[in-house]
Scaffold this motif. Sequence first.
Motif, PDB file in Angstrom:
ATOM      1  N   UNK A  83      -8.900  14.299 -16.771  1.00  0.00           N
ATOM      2  CA  UNK A  83      -8.077  13.254 -16.524  1.00  0.00           C
ATOM      3  C   UNK A  83      -7.575  12.982 -15.048  1.00  0.00           C
ATOM      4  N   UNK A  84      -7.580  14.045 -14.151  1.00  0.00           N
ATOM      5  CA  UNK A  84      -7.283  13.981 -12.932  1.00  0.00           C
ATOM      6  C   UNK A  84      -8.281  13.305 -12.278  1.00  0.00           C
ATOM      7  N   UNK A  85      -9.494  13.551 -12.406  1.00  0.00           N
ATOM      8  CA  UNK A  85     -10.670  12.876 -11.890  1.00  0.00           C
ATOM      9  C   UNK A  85     -10.741  11.224 -12.051  1.00  0.00           C
ATOM     10  N   UNK A  86     -10.222  10.951 -13.511  1.00  0.00           N
ATOM     11  CA  UNK A  86     -10.157   9.551 -13.656  1.00  0.00           C
ATOM     12  C   UNK A  86      -8.778   8.784 -13.005  1.00  0.00           C
ATOM     13  N   UNK A  87      -7.758   9.536 -12.934  1.00  0.00           N
ATOM     14  CA  UNK A  87      -6.714   9.046 -12.194  1.00  0.00           C
ATOM     15  C   UNK A  87      -6.980   8.845 -10.915  1.00  0.00           C
ATOM     16  N   UNK A  88      -7.570   9.888 -10.176  1.00  0.00           N
ATOM     17  CA  UNK A  88      -8.101   9.719  -9.015  1.00  0.00           C
ATOM     18  C   UNK A  88      -9.065   8.702  -8.534  1.00  0.00           C
ATOM     19  N   UNK A 141     -10.264   3.570  -6.146  1.00  0.00           N
ATOM     20  CA  UNK A 141     -11.238   2.344  -6.416  1.00  0.00           C
ATOM     21  C   UNK A 141     -10.378   1.212  -6.743  1.00  0.00           C
ATOM     22  N   UNK A 142      -8.880   1.321  -6.704  1.00  0.00           N
ATOM     23  CA  UNK A 142      -8.362  -0.116  -6.907  1.00  0.00           C
ATOM     24  C   UNK A 142      -8.455  -0.695  -5.661  1.00  0.00           C
ATOM     25  N   UNK A 176       0.924  -1.223   0.004  1.00  0.00           N
ATOM     26  CA  UNK A 176      -0.189  -0.002  -0.030  1.00  0.00           C
ATOM     27  C   UNK A 176       1.040   1.244   0.118  1.00  0.00           C
ATOM     28  N   UNK A 177       1.924   1.468   0.662  1.00  0.00           N
ATOM     29  CA  UNK A 177       2.682   2.299   1.116  1.00  0.00           C
ATOM     30  C   UNK A 177       3.428   2.615  -0.409  1.00  0.00           C
ATOM     31  N   UNK A 178       3.807   1.583  -1.114  1.00  0.00           N
ATOM     32  CA  UNK A 178       4.774   1.645  -2.237  1.00  0.00           C
ATOM     33  C   UNK A 178       3.695   2.294  -3.190  1.00  0.00           C
ATOM     34  N   UNK A 179       2.446   1.760  -3.161  1.00  0.00           N
ATOM     35  CA  UNK A 179       1.421   2.209  -4.415  1.00  0.00           C
ATOM     36  C   UNK A 179       1.045   3.528  -4.255  1.00  0.00           C
ATOM     37  N   UNK A 180       1.061   4.098  -3.008  1.00  0.00           N
ATOM     38  CA  UNK A 180       0.621   5.368  -2.929  1.00  0.00           C
ATOM     39  C   UNK A 180       1.698   6.239  -3.199  1.00  0.00           C
ATOM     40  N   UNK A 181       3.074   5.754  -2.853  1.00  0.00           N
ATOM     41  CA  UNK A 181       4.150   6.634  -3.109  1.00  0.00           C
ATOM     42  C   UNK A 181       4.117   7.001  -4.490  1.00  0.00           C
TER      43      UNK A 181
END
Length: 164
Positions: free
Chosen positions: A102-107, A112-113, A68-73
């Motif tokens: 694009x930012x909304x989709x990435x967020x 949601x992952x 989780x930490x790696x993914x959020x970093x």
Amino acid sequence: MIELERGGLDQKALLHRAAEMAATIFKLPEDPELLTSFEQAYAESERELEAMRARGAEVYAKNYTEQELKAVVDYLASPIGQAIHRKRLASMPFPPRDLSPEEKAADAAFNESPTGVSMKAKKAQVATEVAMAGIEINSIIIDRAIEIHCRRTGSCPKKERPAG
């Protein structure tokens, strides 16, 4: 993660919010000079601020997995993650209204992952633990700011402790 989260912070705006929050919480009289005293107190509080960052890192490590930490970093370090984070910080405490499609989709994709969902489930616990760890240190810095303000201006506001 802590450094990336802080990387988008506008330090002047952060200090202004800290002074406003302290004035509200501790019922300090309104005084525009108080911000200058807070700036000096934060500048003189590197040891305390480092202790607060270290405690935050411990809370994150205890509650989040390495994955989780790696993914959020990775997310926060990306250009789009940084753009979203800066907008989120600038609009606090409200959600940013100016995210691009694009930012909304990435967020949404991150949140949601499976990792995002797992982290969201832990967010309240983490926020509470980080806040509790910071209360004592923030109180020390607030006391320092009041002492500085008193010496600088001759106005010595009495800090009232919140009830509870």
